[in-house]
Scaffold this motif. Structure first.
Motif, PDB file in Angstrom:
ATOM      1  N   ASP A 101       0.809  -1.224   0.000  1.00  0.00           N
ATOM      2  CA  ASP A 101       0.000   0.000   0.000  1.00  0.00           C
ATOM      3  C   ASP A 101       0.845   1.279   0.000  1.00  0.00           C
ATOM      4  O   ASP A 101       0.391   2.305  -0.470  1.00  0.00           O
ATOM      5  CB  ASP A 101      -1.018   0.000   1.136  1.00  0.00           C
ATOM      6  CG  ASP A 101      -0.372   0.114   2.510  1.00  0.00           C
ATOM      7  OD1 ASP A 101       0.635   0.824   2.659  1.00  0.00           O
ATOM      8  OD2 ASP A 101      -0.891  -0.490   3.457  1.00  0.00           O
ATOM      9  N   GLY A 102       2.045   1.217   0.534  1.00  0.00           N
ATOM     10  CA  GLY A 102       2.957   2.345   0.408  1.00  0.00           C
ATOM     11  C   GLY A 102       2.720   3.505   1.351  1.00  0.00           C
ATOM     12  O   GLY A 102       3.468   4.488   1.319  1.00  0.00           O
ATOM     13  N   VAL A 103       1.713   3.397   2.216  1.00  0.00           N
ATOM     14  CA  VAL A 103       1.364   4.553   3.051  1.00  0.00           C
ATOM     15  C   VAL A 103       2.503   4.915   3.996  1.00  0.00           C
ATOM     16  O   VAL A 103       2.939   6.067   4.078  1.00  0.00           O
ATOM     17  CB  VAL A 103       0.066   4.271   3.844  1.00  0.00           C
ATOM     18  CG1 VAL A 103      -0.227   5.402   4.825  1.00  0.00           C
ATOM     19  CG2 VAL A 103      -1.089   4.076   2.877  1.00  0.00           C
ATOM     20  N   GLU A 104       3.015   3.923   4.710  1.00  0.00           N
ATOM     21  CA  GLU A 104       4.080   4.201   5.678  1.00  0.00           C
ATOM     22  C   GLU A 104       5.388   4.562   4.973  1.00  0.00           C
ATOM     23  O   GLU A 104       6.170   5.362   5.464  1.00  0.00           O
ATOM     24  CB  GLU A 104       4.291   2.977   6.579  1.00  0.00           C
ATOM     25  CG  GLU A 104       3.139   2.700   7.523  1.00  0.00           C
ATOM     26  CD  GLU A 104       2.890   3.863   8.482  1.00  0.00           C
ATOM     27  OE1 GLU A 104       3.880   4.424   9.003  1.00  0.00           O
ATOM     28  OE2 GLU A 104       1.725   4.223   8.683  1.00  0.00           O
ATOM     29  N   THR A 105       5.615   3.951   3.831  1.00  0.00           N
ATOM     30  CA  THR A 105       6.824   4.271   3.064  1.00  0.00           C
ATOM     31  C   THR A 105       6.776   5.725   2.594  1.00  0.00           C
ATOM     32  O   THR A 105       7.767   6.454   2.676  1.00  0.00           O
ATOM     33  CB  THR A 105       6.954   3.329   1.855  1.00  0.00           C
ATOM     34  OG1 THR A 105       6.952   1.981   2.338  1.00  0.00           O
ATOM     35  CG2 THR A 105       8.241   3.597   1.079  1.00  0.00           C
TER      36      THR A 105
END
Ligand code: ZN
Length: 326
Positions: A162-166
């Motif tokens: 999902d890439g949110v934290e990245t």
């Protein structure tokens, strides 16, 4: 504090000769350092880059002759992009199309033309154009004129669920989110790019002598966990100006809940490593001392270079390294 871009990218390959023949002869990168894996000195560590091995151009490989093939998956860097001048793009399409096992015809991403292809171990590579990269030195080889040479990385793509934290971490590191293009979201190093969508794809800036900062692209897709092996990226290293800034970043990363390693001496830079929240191994490497610390610009990459701690074992190392003719 802002990270000024990618320092190097390190991947795992099969045999060193095939690797050299592809990256030095087909892509025309300069082999700027022939050394060994400091943790496993009977394995090569090959560095490719521009004429001086500048940060932002360095692609390094650990070649393992008999390792199993890897598979890019979630939590790994899945593609490496190189930048060439706009006028050279078609030249590269013509050059690469018949020389690789997989070649996707030109398409467009973030407003720039791009070709995607595989290296001999299956690692996905891309060639695209960025504004002003023609000002960068690159490297001329026998059959690749300097004007067409690959100048630097254009981007590194991280495959994530999902890439949110990245995305949040990249912003802590000073990256700015740019536009999305389908499943890809692009991040630019602070100050390195016009964030305008219309500005030639939000391309990198290259004032004279400064390597433009490659983008970080997040490829958001639910997929299986990757498997490290030949043809996969081991880590993506970002630039720290110096050791002092690296230590400040180490503190900042710990405050952000990450677990960076202590500083490791890599001879050509000092490094800390940490996993970003999506699982990709990141490194923060200092610009100094750089590739010219132990050999001159004219002879870069021609002799086996060993750090002082391994020099006493040179004879044994030379006997155990797989054959490599450069
Ligand atoms: Zn590294």
């Amino acid at each position: 504090m802002h990270i000024s871009g990618i320092h190097h990218i390190t991947a795992i390959s099969g045999g060193p000769q095939i690797n050299y023949d592809f990256y030095a002869k087909i892509l025309g990168l300069r082999l700027v350092k022939k050394t060994v894996n400091f943790d496993d000195p009977q394995t090569w560590h090959l560095y490719y880059g521009d004429e001086t091995g500048s940060p932002g151009t360095l692609l390094t490989f650990f070649p393992f002759e008999n390792a199993s093939p890897g598979k890019a998956g979630t939590g790994m860097a899945s593609r490496i992009g190189f930048a060439v001048p706009g006028d050279s793009f078609q030249w590269w399409v013509d050059r690469i199309s018949g020389k690789v096992s997989r070649f996707d015809p030109p398409s467009e991403r973030f407003g720039n033309p791009v070709i995607t292809f595989q290296d001999p171990d299956g690692l996905l590579l891309e060639i695209t154009t960025l504004p002003m990269v023609e000002k960068l030195p690159g490297w001329a080889t026998g059959d690749i004129p300097k004007e067409h040479s690959i100048r630097c990385f254009a981007n590194a793509t991280l495959l994530l669920d999902d890439g949110v934290e990245t995305a949040r971490l990249l912003q802590i590191m000073g990256y700015e989110p740019l536009q999305k293009d389908g499943v890809f979201q692009r991040f630019a190093a602070y100050g390195s790019s016009a964030s305008s969508v219309s500005d030639a794809g939000g391309g990198g800036q290259a004032s004279s002598g400064i390597v433009p900062a490659p983008f970080i692209d997040l490829h958001i897709q639910k997929t299986t966990v990757g498997r490290m092996g030949t043809g996969t990226v081991h880590h993506v290293a970002f630039r720290a100006e110096n050791e002092e800034q690296q230590l400040q970043w180490r503190d900042a990363l710990m405050k952000a809940g990450l677990r960076p390693t202590p500083v490791v001496d890599r001879q050509y830079f000092r490094s800390i490593y940490f996993h970003e929240p999506g699982g990709v191994l990141f490194e923060l490497a200092t610009d100094p001392p750089g590739m010219l610390i132990d050999e001159g610009m004219d002879t870069l990459g021609t002799a086996l270079k060993l750090p002082p701690g391994l020099e006493q074992n040179r004879h044994w190392i030379e006997e155990h390294l797989p054959e490599l003719t450069t």
